[in-house]
Enzyme design. Structure first.
Site, PDB file in Angstrom:
ATOM      1  N   THR A   1       0.838  -1.212   0.000  1.00 46.77           N
ATOM      2  CA  THR A   1       0.000   0.000   0.000  1.00 46.77           C
ATOM      3  C   THR A   1       0.869   1.256   0.000  1.00 46.77           C
ATOM      4  O   THR A   1       0.617   2.199  -0.761  1.00 46.77           O
ATOM      5  CB  THR A   1      -0.930  -0.004   1.237  1.00 46.77           C
ATOM      6  OG1 THR A   1      -1.726  -1.182   1.172  1.00 46.77           O
ATOM      7  CG2 THR A   1      -1.826   1.213   1.268  1.00 46.77           C
TER       8      THR A   1
ATOM      9  N   ASN B   1      -6.469 -10.026  -6.782  1.00 47.26           N
ATOM     10  CA  ASN B   1      -6.552 -10.673  -5.463  1.00 47.26           C
ATOM     11  C   ASN B   1      -7.883 -11.379  -5.212  1.00 47.26           C
ATOM     12  O   ASN B   1      -7.976 -12.214  -4.325  1.00 47.26           O
ATOM     13  CB  ASN B   1      -6.290  -9.651  -4.349  1.00 47.26           C
ATOM     14  CG  ASN B   1      -7.031  -8.353  -4.554  1.00 47.26           C
ATOM     15  OD1 ASN B   1      -6.907  -7.707  -5.600  1.00 47.26           O
ATOM     16  ND2 ASN B   1      -7.814  -7.966  -3.577  1.00 47.26           N
TER      17      ASN B   1
ATOM     18  N   GLN C   1       0.130  -9.832  -5.672  1.00 47.88           N
ATOM     19  CA  GLN C   1      -0.370 -11.219  -5.636  1.00 47.88           C
ATOM     20  C   GLN C   1       0.468 -12.179  -6.479  1.00 47.88           C
ATOM     21  O   GLN C   1       0.239 -13.394  -6.419  1.00 47.88           O
ATOM     22  CB  GLN C   1      -1.840 -11.276  -6.101  1.00 47.88           C
ATOM     23  CG  GLN C   1      -2.825 -10.668  -5.121  1.00 47.88           C
ATOM     24  CD  GLN C   1      -2.978 -11.459  -3.828  1.00 47.88           C
ATOM     25  OE1 GLN C   1      -2.652 -12.643  -3.753  1.00 47.88           O
ATOM     26  NE2 GLN C   1      -3.472 -10.801  -2.787  1.00 47.88           N
TER      27      GLN C   1
ATOM     28  N   SER D   1       4.736  -7.205  -1.300  1.00 56.93           N
ATOM     29  CA  SER D   1       4.462  -7.181   0.137  1.00 56.93           C
ATOM     30  C   SER D   1       4.834  -8.546   0.708  1.00 56.93           C
ATOM     31  O   SER D   1       4.273  -9.566   0.290  1.00 56.93           O
ATOM     32  CB  SER D   1       2.963  -6.904   0.346  1.00 56.93           C
ATOM     33  OG  SER D   1       2.743  -6.217   1.544  1.00 56.93           O
TER      34      SER D   1
ATOM     35  N   HIS E   1       4.306 -10.319   3.325  1.00 56.41           N
ATOM     36  CA  HIS E   1       3.401 -11.270   3.987  1.00 56.41           C
ATOM     37  C   HIS E   1       2.549 -12.057   3.004  1.00 56.41           C
ATOM     38  O   HIS E   1       1.886 -13.015   3.397  1.00 56.41           O
ATOM     39  CB  HIS E   1       2.514 -10.539   5.011  1.00 56.41           C
ATOM     40  CG  HIS E   1       1.470  -9.638   4.431  1.00 56.41           C
ATOM     41  ND1 HIS E   1       0.148  -9.999   4.388  1.00 56.41           N
ATOM     42  CD2 HIS E   1       1.549  -8.403   3.874  1.00 56.41           C
ATOM     43  CE1 HIS E   1      -0.551  -9.009   3.833  1.00 56.41           C
ATOM     44  NE2 HIS E   1       0.277  -8.031   3.521  1.00 56.41           N
TER      45      HIS E   1
ATOM     46  N   THR F   1      13.597   4.914  10.394  1.00 54.96           N
ATOM     47  CA  THR F   1      14.493   3.793  10.689  1.00 54.96           C
ATOM     48  C   THR F   1      13.973   2.520  10.038  1.00 54.96           C
ATOM     49  O   THR F   1      12.787   2.205  10.121  1.00 54.96           O
ATOM     50  CB  THR F   1      14.595   3.592  12.224  1.00 54.96           C
ATOM     51  OG1 THR F   1      15.103   4.805  12.789  1.00 54.96           O
ATOM     52  CG2 THR F   1      15.506   2.432  12.584  1.00 54.96           C
TER      53      THR F   1
ATOM     54  N   CYS G   1      -9.858  -7.392   2.371  1.00 61.47           N
ATOM     55  CA  CYS G   1      -9.663  -5.949   2.544  1.00 61.47           C
ATOM     56  C   CYS G   1     -10.990  -5.196   2.484  1.00 61.47           C
ATOM     57  O   CYS G   1     -11.110  -4.113   3.004  1.00 61.47           O
ATOM     58  CB  CYS G   1      -8.735  -5.403   1.477  1.00 61.47           C
ATOM     59  SG  CYS G   1      -7.237  -6.353   1.306  1.00 61.47           S
TER      60      CYS G   1
HETATM   61  N1  PLP Z   1      -2.467  -4.951  -3.923  1.00 65.66           N
HETATM   62  C1  PLP Z   1      -3.051  -6.161  -3.938  1.00 65.66           C
HETATM   63  C2  PLP Z   1      -3.374  -6.797  -5.257  1.00 65.66           C
HETATM   64  C3  PLP Z   1      -3.352  -6.820  -2.756  1.00 65.66           C
HETATM   65  O1  PLP Z   1      -3.921  -8.022  -2.768  1.00 65.66           O
HETATM   66  C4  PLP Z   1      -3.045  -6.170  -1.521  1.00 65.66           C
HETATM   67  C5  PLP Z   1      -3.427  -6.798  -0.234  1.00 65.66           C
HETATM   68  O2  PLP Z   1      -4.409  -7.492  -0.124  1.00 65.66           O
HETATM   69  C6  PLP Z   1      -2.425  -4.918  -1.563  1.00 65.66           C
HETATM   70  C7  PLP Z   1      -2.168  -4.339  -2.778  1.00 65.66           C
HETATM   71  C8  PLP Z   1      -2.037  -4.200  -0.296  1.00 65.66           C
HETATM   72  O3  PLP Z   1      -1.033  -4.923   0.365  1.00 65.66           O
HETATM   73  P1  PLP Z   1      -0.603  -4.529   1.870  1.00 65.66           P
HETATM   74  O4  PLP Z   1      -1.856  -4.592   2.676  1.00 65.66           O
HETATM   75  O5  PLP Z   1       0.387  -5.565   2.246  1.00 65.66           O
HETATM   76  O6  PLP Z   1      -0.048  -3.170   1.814  1.00 65.66           O
END
Ligand code: PLP
Length: 407
Positions: free
Chosen positions: A71, A150, A178, A198, A200, A236, A328
């Site tokens: 994000t 996603n 993704q 990202s 995670h 940091t 989300c």
């Molecule tokens: N973009 C896509 C396609 C995602 O699936 C997600 C999270 O679900 C994001 C952006 C945002 O990722 P984060 O919440 O790790 O910033």
């Protein structure tokens, strides 16, 4: 929770990642900006992580910037590119993640840009002819199109988009959140200006992400501070997060073919089990059922007669984690489903797999779904479900089990 099938929302950290992170929490916790030996050790770990990520993606280390997640990178890159190149036109799609859509909406509201939405076909695929027409009419455009969706898993041909971007002098940002760690990238070859990842989402820690900025670009920072990340992002550094991100990407690419083959098999297995269950009217949204055209780990299903909420809740009661729509968006009719003309009113349940899932887990999921149908008298009396009232679940499952090659 016994069975986790919400891997598009987030993934379990890989044990190798946890091992890599721990020393940076317990021992090497110094600030990488400190000039003493302990600080230098932390800084060396960040440099090594940057080289690892760059090497895996065919980028230069100086093209990789660590962030707190996708994000943040999306906000910085979209706003940064609009400002740096005085771009007044953006082409995007209605199925982008909210991080993209909301960022663009803000710029539109402030009068910085006009947004054109590229046409999608009934399954949510980008119309490349329409994209080309938009670019022909508006050269020097910012293109913001995601690689893997996603919710419905659709893959965009980012190579083809990159070719068009070059032809019309457009700047190309793609959200690879993704697909990172699931698809190989060679950024030397790709006509991509910017992308994000990202950790995670690929078995790394939360709160750690990165941006790729092609070396020909110079963007203004979003976060000003002590000059970290070569002035691009003050604050940091999250050293354990950065170390974990690089390790997670390394592990993902080391085992990519094996784990993606297994994940594809899991998807096919669930589709085949649901088909044997004989739930008439079940349907798969977007391209998610397609092995070639979707991210391997996402399967979006609309079940007849039952709301997504009731299925998600019943599965949750049984200790099985899945999403209704996008995690989300907090469930409900998502903007992605609404953008698909023929799916607009459909409830959808998203199953998303990882290398840690097993075929036996999917057997359990289908058992529970069948029991939801059996126990719901209203649904049981419905035509779609009653037509399979004479169905011999155990027999057909046993036959299929024997014929399906479990890996
Ligand atoms: N973009 C896509 C396609 C995602 O699936 C997600 C999270 O679900 C994001 C952006 C945002 O990722 P984060 O919440 O790790 O910033």
């Amino acid at each position: 929770m016994e069975i986790y099938l919400d891997n598009a929302a987030t993934t379990a950290p890989d044990p190798e990642v946890i091992d890599a992170i721990l020393p940076f929490l317990t021992t090497h916790y110094a600030n990488p900006s400190s000039v003493h030996g302990a600080g230098r050790k932390a800084k060396d770990a960040i440099d090594a992580a940057r080289h690892t990520v760059a090497g895996l993606l065919g980028a230069l280390p100086e093209e990789i910037y660590f962030t707190a997640g996708a994000t943040e990178g999306i906000n910085l890159l979209l706003s940064g590119a609009i400002q740096a190149y005085d771009l007044s036109h953006v082409v995007t799609s209605r199925i982008e993640h909210k991080a993209v859509l909301q960022t663009l909406k803000r710029h539109e509201k402030e009068g910085d840009i006009e947004i054109s939405f590229v046409k999608l076909d009934e399954r949510g695929n980008i119309d490349l002819y329409h994209l080309e027409n938009l670019l022909r009419a508006n050269p020097r455009t910012l293109i913001a199109l995601m690689h893997g969706n996603n919710e419905i898993g659709n893959l965009t041909d980012i190579h083809a988009v990159g070719v068009l971007a070059q032809r019309y002098s457009a700047v190309f940002f793609t959200d690879t959140t993704q697909t990172m760690g699931k698809v190989r990238f060679d950024l030397r070859e790709a006509a991509i200006d910017f992308l994000v990842g990202s950790a995670h989402k690929f078995h790394g820690p939360k709160g750690a992400g990165f941006m790729y900025i092609d070396q020909k670009h110079r963007l203004k920072p979003l976060i000003y501070g002590g000059g970290q990340e070569r002035g691009q992002r003050g604050g940091t550094e999250n050293v354990p997060g950065v170390v974990g991100l690089a390790k997670a990407l390394e592990v993902s690419y080391r085992n990519l073919d094996e784990s993606q083959a297994k994940i594809s098999k899991l998807k096919q297995y669930l589709v085949s089990k649901l088909s044997i269950a004989g739930i008439e009217g079940i349907c798969y949204n977007g391209e998610s059922k397609s092995i070639e055209n979707s991210v391997a780990n996402v399967l979006s299903v609309s079940f007849p007669c039952l709301s997504a909420g009731s299925i998600v809740t019943e599965l949750d009661r049984a200790g099985i984690a899945v999403s209704g729509g996008s995690a989300c968006s907090g469930g409900g009719a998502s903007h992605v489903m609404q953008a698909l003309a023929c799916e607009a009113n459909k409830e959808n349940v998203r199953f998303s797999f990882s290398k840690f899932n097993t075929f036996d887990e999917l057997d359990r999921v289908v058992d529970i779904i069948v029991s939801i149908y059996e126990s719901d008298s209203e649904v049981a009396s419905n035509k779609a479900w009653s037509s399979i009232a004479s169905w011999t679940w155990a027999d057909s499952m046993a036959a299929e089990q024997a014929s399906f090659n479990k890996i």
